[in-house]
Design an enzyme around this catalytic site. Structure first.
Site, PDB file in Angstrom:
ATOM      1  N   LYS A 195      -9.745   0.158  -2.114  1.00  0.00           N
ATOM      2  CA  LYS A 195      -9.986   0.038  -0.658  1.00  0.00           C
ATOM      3  C   LYS A 195     -11.425   0.278  -0.156  1.00  0.00           C
ATOM      4  O   LYS A 195     -11.737   1.404  -0.396  1.00  0.00           O
ATOM      5  CB  LYS A 195      -8.765   0.375   0.116  1.00  0.00           C
ATOM      6  CG  LYS A 195      -8.800   0.208   1.567  1.00  0.00           C
ATOM      7  CD  LYS A 195      -7.723   1.138   2.261  1.00  0.00           C
ATOM      8  CE  LYS A 195      -7.530   0.446   3.894  1.00  0.00           C
ATOM      9  NZ  LYS A 195      -6.464   1.220   4.533  1.00  0.00           N
TER      10      LYS A 195
ATOM     11  N   CYS B 206      -4.142  -3.563   4.109  1.00  0.00           N
ATOM     12  CA  CYS B 206      -3.918  -2.955   5.238  1.00  0.00           C
ATOM     13  C   CYS B 206      -4.838  -3.155   6.689  1.00  0.00           C
ATOM     14  O   CYS B 206      -5.185  -4.070   7.023  1.00  0.00           O
ATOM     15  CB  CYS B 206      -3.223  -1.481   5.307  1.00  0.00           C
ATOM     16  SG  CYS B 206      -2.420  -0.874   6.830  1.00  0.00           S
TER      17      CYS B 206
ATOM     18  N   GLU C  55       0.797  -1.373   0.064  1.00  0.00           N
ATOM     19  CA  GLU C  55      -0.225   0.140  -0.092  1.00  0.00           C
ATOM     20  C   GLU C  55       0.902   1.102   0.062  1.00  0.00           C
ATOM     21  O   GLU C  55       1.906   1.318   0.665  1.00  0.00           O
ATOM     22  CB  GLU C  55      -0.915   0.008   1.400  1.00  0.00           C
ATOM     23  CG  GLU C  55      -1.861   1.020   1.338  1.00  0.00           C
ATOM     24  CD  GLU C  55      -2.224   1.318   2.763  1.00  0.00           C
ATOM     25  OE1 GLU C  55      -3.624   1.633   2.957  1.00  0.00           O
ATOM     26  OE2 GLU C  55      -1.713   0.690   3.980  1.00  0.00           O
TER      27      GLU C  55
END
Length: 536
Positions: free
Chosen positions: A353, A405, A294
């Site tokens: 995301k 994440c 990321e």
């Protein structure tokens, strides 16, 4: 010794808590508060990077001992102290770069949920087989914390501290709720066993029903974990893939790393070229694809040709597709995006995301926070938007699921990559903001739990570390250090079968929440009838 039976339908009466007077009495009255905070601290010590997972059992045993038979008001306070003892050290990383204000605010709010759980545990502690009801109440509290406020904050789930524990295979049975329930149940069962031993010494008798419940509360989770080991396998089911994880590192830790966006991109491109050189020299096998972390390109490659050129050069050097973590803007929306960059075709697939981090990627209550401290709003100048579709990249027939994440903490965000066909999972992350804190190890443990939960290899590319490759049985087979450039290459199994946890999804959690609600309802009804009888 005399053994007596207790009617299953009647609540097990708890011993009253004495309140002696004088200075000694005041110290004794403080003892439960100190014990509750200490048990919370003990629970924290059971979490990574330490491998003392078993400390969660005495932590809950002590917590149950403190709460059993308490009033709701006392239990709220004791639960809050337990929450502070646990969360204050666990979440200290949230204040590494921004100071203690946000860290303390987060802990103060999250500890309220544990205080409410404490009140619930105290209420059901008067019921027969109370460890079962109490463990379900804890999981119900975790379920609420994972959803509110601001779409939840599941950090600190008991399951996430069990990556090295004997209970780990239970993740494949029912995910984090079942794994956490087993640990808490065993802890409360030890509490009940200790209480019965003390009662036997005092009265020379043991109530058969209570003794059986205590024994089963300890034995069943352990036996279940041993039986669940049959669900854990790292055998390949759809062949294998050779995966490379690149950790480019950052110029410096902390929030300032973002000011060096081009340097971060260049670092990852440089490490990929080193990987290509190692492949050409025969030092490592040629990967089928490369995974970047990321924020490895916070310069939008769709907007800036120079960033696209750097990525394209790296992909051509290694000769295989590269999954790049980018920050892109589309139609006025800022997105945290994974981009699959083919060495010939360029960008071919993307994933945005979906679970963006409050106060990190978007700022709730922006006007209120700005009124308190305008510097805090400047750290998140523009809110990220959420993606709407699960991420699964099809790379030459291998299906790689993506959970970026923070998403690794959320059950649904990882599961639906598998239900949409993922044969392995990538968790690209950026932990540079949090320096060398325990955060990266806590998050790595989450990925280990997810590997077992869904029986998938999990690759964890991180900008600054710790990057790792995790087998479907939860073992870390490759890992990097922190704040060093590195690359990992390994052949990993691709798996297509699904575990009970994947199939059941949220159902085990719903079942445990219903058990908790039933226990609290039973306890409330019993207390109401007792008050009416007293009035009569």
């Amino acid at each position: 010794m005399t053994v007596t039976a207790t009617s299953v339908g009647q609540p097990d009466r708890a011993e009253p808590h004495p309140a002696p007077g004088g200075r000694a009495g005041r110290l004794l009255r403080l003892a439960p508060a100190a014990a509750s905070a200490f048990c919370g601290l003990l629970l924290y010590v059971s979490f990574p990077p330490r491998t003392l997972w078993w400390l969660a059992l005495p932590a809950f045993a002590g917590f149950g001992w403190v709460l059993r038979g308490r009033s709701a008001k006392a239990a709220l306070g004791l639960g809050y102290l337990f929450g502070l003892g646990f969360l204050l050290p666990l979440l200290v990383w949230t204040g590494v770069e921004v100071g203690p204000g946000p860290w303390l605010a987060l802990v103060v709010i999250e500890a309220v949920f544990i205080a409410l759980v404490g009140a619930g545990v105290a209420a059901v502690s008067r019921l027969p087989a109370w460890p079962v009801w109490a463990a379900a109440v804890w999981i119900a509290g975790e379920a609420v914390r994972a959803r509110v406020p601001f779409r939840g904050f599941p950090w600190g789930k008991i399951a996430f501290g069990q990556a090295d524990g004997v209970f780990l295979p239970l993740a494949a049975v029912g995910g984090t709720p079942v794994l956490g329930f087993a640990v808490v149940l065993c802890g409360f069962g030890l509490c009940e066993a200790g209480r019965l031993i003390a009662e036997r010494r005092r009265t020379r008798s043991v109530r058969r029903a209570a003794a059986t419940a205590a024994l089963l509360s300890v034995a069943v989770p352990v036996a279940g974990a041993l039986a669940a080991r049959a669900l854990v396998s790292d055998a390949a089911e759809d062949g294998t893939a050779t995966v490379a994880v690149v950790q480019g590192n950052v110029p410096r830790s902390g929030l300032e790393f973002n000011a060096q966006r081009r340097a971060v991109l260049d670092y990852h491109a440089r490490e990929t070229r080193k990987l290509a050189a190692d492949v050409e020299a025969g030092r490592v096998p040629r990967p089928d694809y490369v995974l970047w972390p990321e924020n490895s390109s916070d310069i939008d490659p769709f907007e800036y040709p120079d960033a696209a050129a750097v990525i394209e050069e790296a992909a051509r050097a290694v000769g295989v597709p590269v999954s790049v973590g980018g920050v892109v803007e589309k139609d006025g929306r800022l997105l945290n995006e994974q981009i699959l960059w083919d060495p010939v075709e360029g960008p071919t697939q993307t994933y945005d995301k979906r679970q963006v981090q409050p106060f990190g990627e978007y700022l709730p209550l922006r006007s209120l926070i700005g009124a308190i401290n305008e510097n805090w709003t400047s750290m998140v100048r523009q809110d990220f938007s959420r993606g709407g579709k699960p991420g699964v990249f099809d790379i030459h027939g291998a299906k790689v699921g993506l959970a970026t994440c923070y998403e690794a903490a959320f059950d649904w965000a990882v599961r639906d990559t598998v239900t949409h066909g993922a044969e392995m999972i990538s968790v690209p992350s950026n932990n540079a903001t949090f320096d060398r804190s325990e955060m990266t190890y806590q998050q790595l443990a989450m990925s280990r739990i997810r590997a077992v939960e869904h029986s998938r290899t999990v690759a964890v590319p991180v900008t600054s570390g710790v990057s790792a490759i995790i087998m479907p049985d939860g073992r870390i087979t490759r890992r990097t250090g922190m704040f060093v450039p590195a690359h990992l290459v390994q052949k990993v199994p691709l798996r297509t079968s699904t575990t009970p946890a994947t199939e059941l999804g949220v159902l085990p959690e719903i079942a445990l929440v219903l058990v908790a609600a039933g226990g609290i309802g039973w306890a409330a009804g019993t207390g109401l009838r007792a008050r009416r009888a007293g009035d009569a």
